[in-house]
Write an enzyme that holds these catalytic residues in place. Structure first.
Site, short mmCIF file in Angstrom:
data_model
loop_
_atom_site.label_atom_id
_atom_site.label_comp_id
_atom_site.label_asym_id
_atom_site.label_seq_id
_atom_site.Cartn_x
_atom_site.Cartn_y
_atom_site.Cartn_z
N MET A 11 33.24 41.57 1.16
CA MET A 11 33.87 42.56 2.05
C MET A 11 33.59 43.97 1.57
O MET A 11 33.28 44.86 2.38
CB MET A 11 35.38 42.31 2.12
N SER A 126 40.40 42.89 9.18
CA SER A 126 40.06 41.57 9.70
C SER A 126 38.68 41.59 10.36
O SER A 126 38.29 42.57 10.97
CB SER A 126 41.10 41.12 10.74
N LYS A 181 48.95 42.68 9.68
CA LYS A 181 47.80 41.84 9.32
C LYS A 181 48.25 40.42 8.98
O LYS A 181 47.58 39.44 9.34
CB LYS A 181 47.06 42.46 8.12
N HIS A 184 48.90 38.74 12.20
CA HIS A 184 47.57 38.44 12.75
C HIS A 184 47.05 37.13 12.17
O HIS A 184 46.56 36.25 12.88
CB HIS A 184 46.61 39.59 12.45
N ASN A 185 47.13 37.00 10.85
CA ASN A 185 46.60 35.80 10.20
C ASN A 185 47.42 34.56 10.57
O ASN A 185 46.87 33.47 10.70
CB ASN A 185 46.59 35.99 8.68
N GLU A 188 46.26 33.57 13.82
CA GLU A 188 44.94 32.98 13.59
C GLU A 188 45.07 31.51 13.18
O GLU A 188 44.33 30.65 13.67
CB GLU A 188 44.22 33.78 12.51
#
Length: 480
Positions: A11, A126, A181, A184-185, A188
Site C-alpha cells: 500500500m 480502501s 472505514k 465499510h469493512n 464488505e
C-alpha cells in the site's frame, strides 16, 4: 517535499507513486532501510521521490506544516512511530495514520498528539493495491485544522466518481474516519459472504458449472448489482491455471480475517444495534476455519439428500433479487451503526457524503451507492434505508423471490446465514409487535427485572409476583 510517507509495503509504495504522479514530491522512509534504496532505485526511479534513512532526515526534508503519513501495521507500531516523530515535528505539523487502526485508538491518539501541539488524522484507505496506485477511497478524520493542509493531496490521489467528484472528504473529529472505514469493512464482509452463499447455492444446490456461473455474474454486473465484488467474482470463476484447472476449485475453503469485521460486530453489540448480517458473515469465516472438524462431521452427520427441481433460469433471477434485497439490508444495518456511534461520540457524519466516498476506489464500490446518496439527499435525517421510498419498493418487489430462495436453500441443505439473517432482520424490523413481551415476563419471573406496560406511559416499570412466593422488591432497571 510535499509529504512524507513511512512504510513501504504494497500500500505504501503504491500510494507514493500515486502522489508523485499527481505532482507531489514525496519523502519516504522504512524501518528496514534497504527497502528505501530498493524502491528509489526501482519503481520510483526517475520520479520526484526522496529516499531517507532516518526519521530525522525525512522530517528535515518536508515543507511546513510537515505532513507525514504512516502506512504501518495497526497497533503498537503506530504508537511507536508517533513517539519517534514527535521530537522532529513542530506545532501545527500533521501525522496521518493511513492503516486499519481501531477507531478508539485513533480517538486516543488524536487527543495525545494534539496535547503536544501537533495535529493528527486517522484516515481509512480502501481499494487494495490497485486502488492505492490508481485512486483509493479515503475517509479522513481527526484534528479538523489539519484538513485544509492535507485536502489538496488526499483529494488529488483519491478515486473519482463519473462526475469527477473525489471519493474523499472530511468525515469528522477524533476516530470518525477510522470508524467509517471499519463499517465499510464490515459491509464488505457481508457483501462477500452473500456472494459466496450465492455461489455455493449455484454450485452445490443447482449443480452449475464454473462457466455457467461466470456467465450469470457477467450478466448481473450489467444491472442493479453492478459492483467491484460482482465483477471480480465473474473473473475468478473463469480463471484457469497453466494446466487448464479452475483455480477457484483448488483453493482451500478456510477464510482469513484481519479483525475489522469482528470490530464492527463488537461495536454493534456495544451500541445495541442489530447488525445481524455482518455478524453472521464474521461467524461464517470462523466456521470455515474449522476445516478438519467439518471434514470429520461430514462423514458422520447426514442431512436431507434433496436436489433442485424447477425452472433453473427463473430461479437464478430470483437469486439475483434475493442477493440485491439482502445487500440493501446490509447497508441499512451499517448505516444504523454509524448513526448510533455518531450520537454517542458527537460526530456530525454526512451519510450521503459517505456513500459518495464509497462510489469509487474502494472494495464495496458499486452503482448501488449512488441510490444511497440520493436517499440521504431526499432526507438527511433518514433513520433507516428501508424507510426510503426507493429501497422500500425495491425490497418489497424482491420479497417473494427472496423467500423462495431461502426456502430452497434450506430444503437443499445449503447454508445461507447472511442472506437468511437479512430476511429475518427485514421481518423483525417491519414487525409492530415482537415476542419480547414474553422475554420480559421471563426476566421478571426469574430475576424480578421488571417490565413496561402497553397501557402505561413509557418509563414506568412494573413487577409481578408470578409464583406468589416472591416479595414486592424488584431489581433495578438498566441496559448494559
Amino acid at each position: 517535499m510535499d509529504i512524507g510517507l513511512i512504510g513501504l509495503a504494497v500500500m505504501g509504495e503504491n500510494l507514493v507513486l500515486n502522489m508523485e504522479s499527481k505532482g507531489f514530491g514525496v519523502a519516504v522512509y522504512n524501518r528496514t532501510v534497504e527497502k528505501v534504496d530498493k524502491f528509489v532505485a526501482g519503481r520510483a526511479k526517475g520520479r520526484n521521490v526522496l529516499g531517507c534513512h532516518s526519521i530525522e532526515e525525512l522530517c528535515a526534508n518536508l515543507k511546513r506544516p510537515r505532513k507525514v503519513m504512516l502506512l504501518v501495521k495497526a497497533g503498537q507500531a503506530v504508537d511507536d512511530f508517533i513517539e519517534k516523530l514527535l521530537p522532529h515535528l513542530e506545532c501545527g505539523d500533521i501525522i496521518i495514520d493511513g492503516g486499519n487502526s481501531h477507531f478508539p485508538d485513533t480517538i486516543h491518539r488524536t487527543g495525545y498528539v494534539e496535547s503536544k501541539g501537533r495535529l493528527y488524522v486517522g484516515t481509512g484507505v480502501s481499494g487494495g493495491e490497485e486502488g492505492a496506485l490508481r485512486g483509493p477511497s479515503m475517509m479522513p478524520g481527526g484534528s479538523p485544522d489539519a484538513w485544509e493542509h492535507i485536502k489538496p493531496i488526499l483529494q488529488a490521489i483519491a478515486a473519482k466518481t463519473d462526475a469527477g467528484e473525489p471519493c474523499c472528504d472530511w468525515v469528522g473529529e477524533g476516530g470518525a474516519g477510522h470508524f467509517v472505514k471499519m463499517v465499510h469493512n464490515g459491509i464488505e464482509y457481508g457483501d462477500m459472504q452473500m456472494i459466496c452463499e450465492t455461489y455455493h447455492l449455484m454450485k452445490h444446490g443447482l449443480g452449475m458449472s464454473n462457466d455457467a456461473m461466470h456467465a450469470v455474474f457477467a450478466d448481473w454486473n450489467q444491472g442493479e448489482l453492478d459492483s467491484y465484488l460482482i465483477e471480480i467474482t465473474r473473473d475468478i470463476l473463469a480463471h484457469k491455471d497453466e494446466e487448464g484447472n479452475y483455480v477457484l476449485d483448488l483453493i482451500l475453503d478456510t477464510a482469513g480475517q484481519k479483525g475489522t469485521g469482528k470490530w464492527t460486530a463488537i461495536e454493534a453489540l456495544d451500541q445495541g444495534q442489530p447488525l445481524t448480517l455482518i455478524g453472521e458473515a464474521v461467524f461464517a469465516r470462523c466456521l470455515s476455519a474449522l476445516k478438519d472438524e467439518r471434514v470429520d462431521a461430514a462423514k458422520i452427520i447426514k442431512g436431507e439428500a434433496a436436489s433442485f427441481e424447477g425452472d433453473l433460469k427463473g430461479f437464478i433471477d430470483e437469486l439475483r433479487q434475493a442477493l440485491y434485497a439482502s445487500k440493501i439490508v446490509s447497508y441499512a444495518q451499517g448505516y444504523q451503526l454509524m448513526r448510533a456511534a455518531a450520537a454517542e461520540h458527537g460526530w456530525n457524519l454526512n451519510y450521503g457524503g459517505i456513500a459518495l466516498m464509497w462510489r469509487g476506489g474502494c472494495i464495496i464500490r458499486s452503482a448501488f451507492l449512488g441510490k444511497i446518496k440520493e436517499a440521504f439527499d431526499r432526507d438527511p435525517e433518514l433513520v433507516n434505508l428501508l424507510l426510503d421510498p426507493f429501497f422500500k419498493d425495491a425490497v418489497e418487489r424482491a420479497q417473494p423471490a427472496w423467500r423462495r430462495v431461502i426456502t430452497a436453500a434450506v430444503n437443499l441443505g445449503v447454508p445461507v446465514p447472511a442472506m437468511s439473517a437479512a430476511l429475518t432482520y427485514f421481518d423483525g424490523y417491519r414487525c409492530e409487535r415482537l415476542p419480547a413481551n414474553l422475554l420480559q415476563a421471563q426476566r421478571d419471573y426469574f430475576g424480578a427485572h421488571t417490565y413496561e406496560r402497553v397501557d402505561k406511559p413509557r418509563g414506568e416499570f412494573f413487577h409481578t409476583n408470578w409464583t406468589g412466593r416472591g416479595g414486592a422488591t424488584a431489581a433495578s432497571t438498566y441496559t448494559a
